[in-house]
Write a protein that holds these residues in place. Structure first.
Motif, mmCIF file in Angstrom:
data_model
loop_
_atom_site.group_PDB
_atom_site.id
_atom_site.type_symbol
_atom_site.label_atom_id
_atom_site.label_comp_id
_atom_site.label_asym_id
_atom_site.label_seq_id
_atom_site.Cartn_x
_atom_site.Cartn_y
_atom_site.Cartn_z
ATOM 1 N N ALA A 83 0.833 -1.207 0.000
ATOM 2 C CA ALA A 83 0.000 0.000 0.000
ATOM 3 C C ALA A 83 0.867 1.257 0.000
ATOM 4 O O ALA A 83 0.578 2.232 -0.719
ATOM 5 C CB ALA A 83 -0.926 -0.001 1.215
ATOM 6 N N SER A 84 1.943 1.248 0.768
ATOM 7 C CA SER A 84 2.847 2.398 0.823
ATOM 8 C C SER A 84 3.518 2.619 -0.525
ATOM 9 O O SER A 84 3.686 3.763 -0.975
ATOM 10 C CB SER A 84 3.900 2.194 1.910
ATOM 11 O OG SER A 84 3.301 2.059 3.182
ATOM 12 N N ILE A 85 3.912 1.534 -1.180
ATOM 13 C CA ILE A 85 4.548 1.641 -2.496
ATOM 14 C C ILE A 85 3.584 2.241 -3.514
ATOM 15 O O ILE A 85 3.954 3.120 -4.304
ATOM 16 C CB ILE A 85 5.035 0.256 -2.958
ATOM 17 C CG1 ILE A 85 6.235 -0.184 -2.106
ATOM 18 C CG2 ILE A 85 5.407 0.277 -4.435
ATOM 19 C CD1 ILE A 85 6.633 -1.626 -2.326
ATOM 20 N N VAL A 86 2.345 1.767 -3.505
ATOM 21 C CA VAL A 86 1.350 2.291 -4.443
ATOM 22 C C VAL A 86 1.135 3.785 -4.221
ATOM 23 O O VAL A 86 1.082 4.581 -5.177
ATOM 24 C CB VAL A 86 0.018 1.533 -4.297
ATOM 25 C CG1 VAL A 86 -1.082 2.205 -5.107
ATOM 26 C CG2 VAL A 86 0.189 0.082 -4.736
ATOM 27 N N VAL A 87 1.015 4.191 -2.963
ATOM 28 C CA VAL A 87 0.829 5.615 -2.645
ATOM 29 C C VAL A 87 2.013 6.428 -3.151
ATOM 30 O O VAL A 87 1.835 7.494 -3.777
ATOM 31 C CB VAL A 87 0.663 5.812 -1.122
ATOM 32 C CG1 VAL A 87 0.738 7.289 -0.757
ATOM 33 C CG2 VAL A 87 -0.663 5.227 -0.657
ATOM 34 N N CYS A 88 3.220 5.938 -2.920
ATOM 35 C CA CYS A 88 4.419 6.681 -3.332
ATOM 36 C C CYS A 88 4.526 6.788 -4.850
ATOM 37 O O CYS A 88 4.882 7.848 -5.376
ATOM 38 C CB CYS A 88 5.669 6.016 -2.767
ATOM 39 S SG CYS A 88 5.819 6.167 -0.982
ATOM 40 N N LEU A 89 4.218 5.704 -5.562
ATOM 41 C CA LEU A 89 4.297 5.746 -7.022
ATOM 42 C C LEU A 89 3.257 6.700 -7.612
ATOM 43 O O LEU A 89 3.537 7.418 -8.572
ATOM 44 C CB LEU A 89 4.114 4.344 -7.593
ATOM 45 C CG LEU A 89 5.249 3.351 -7.308
ATOM 46 C CD1 LEU A 89 4.951 2.004 -7.949
ATOM 47 C CD2 LEU A 89 6.582 3.886 -7.798
#
Length: 263
Positions: A83-89
């Motif tokens: 979830a954190s990766i998706v938000v950052c991308l």
């Protein structure tokens, strides 16, 4: 009232909390197996030793509640990391490399959740690898999200070099290339890839975002780059997903071996 030593296997098993009973059954030490052990030499002594592992040590309850306790801490870690990766991308598409700082902040939560995973064999290494994979994806991904976007959605078009703009930056006069599209609109390019000031009016190739969200990029899609970095992130994503699965599998196998050894 019968003493502790006179109680049957069924009575001893019934005294265990239900989740511990399920845990024993999952590793092949359910009531039928305990009855079989009790029927052998020193059977009741061996049964009591097995059950004492669950009545005196709190770790078996946490580690064996099946698909709950061993799996959930790792599943929670993966879910939060993804979830954190998706938000950052997604943020990287709007604020560029600055999204990497958001990823670092969210990484503190990822690290904390990593240390909340059960202490089984190989877990310290698994924690490090999982967290490292997260940071690789976040830091590289936020740096190349724009490039990947243009690789996927951009269209190669023939454009005309327009008069560049000039700005003073840190005491140096910088030239910023601009191009004119077929619709007559003029846009500053993402990065300068040549001396555009001397080529005003010439035709060239640029990758243009149909939605207009990004400025054009001079050159073809192959000039944008980010391909190698994309493969690195895909590899890190595989590691991020497989490492927790391996840690859970090893933990379950070790737990089962430990219980059978006691028997």
């Amino acid at each position: 009232m019968a003493g502790k030593d006179e109680r049957s296997v069924d009575e001893l098993f019934a005294e265990l909390p239900e989740k511990w009973q399920r845990a024993l059954e999952e590793v092949g030490m359910g009531l039928p197996e305990l009855r079989r052990i009790a029927a052998g030499p020193d059977g009741m002594q061996r049964v009591r030793r097995i059950l004492s592992e669950f009545s005196t040590d709190p770790r078996p309850a946490r580690m064996s509640d099946g698909r709950g306790s061993l799996v959930w801490p790792w599943a929670r870690l993966v879910l939060v990391a993804v979830a954190s990766i998706v938000v950052c991308l997604l943020l990287g598409l709007f604020i560029g490399k600055t999204a990497g700082f958001v990823g670092v902040v969210l990484g503190v939560l990822v690290i904390w959740l990593a240390f909340k995973t059960p202490d089984t064999r190989g877990v310290p290494a698994a924690r490090f690898v999982t967290v490292a994979a997260y940071f690789v994806i976040v830091l590289i991904g936020t740096s190349f999200a724009n490039a990947w976007y243009l690789q996927l959605r951009g269209e190669q078009q023939t454009v005309t070099l327009a008069s560049p703009t000039h700005q003073w930056t840190h005491g140096t006069r910088q030239t910023y290339c601009r191009v004119r599209l077929d619709d007559g609109s003029v846009h500053e390019v993402i990065s300068n890839k040549g001396n555009c000031a001397d080529r005003v009016g010439q035709k060239t190739t640029a990758v243009v975002d149909p939605s207009g969200h990004y400025d054009p990029s001079l050159g073809t899609k192959s000039d944008i780059g980010g391909t190698v970095e994309g493969y690195v992130c895909l590899g890190a994503a595989v590691v991020l997903l497989l490492t927790p699965v391996t840690a859970v599998a090893v933990g379950r196998r070790d737990r089962e071996r430990a219980l059978r050894a006691v028997a």
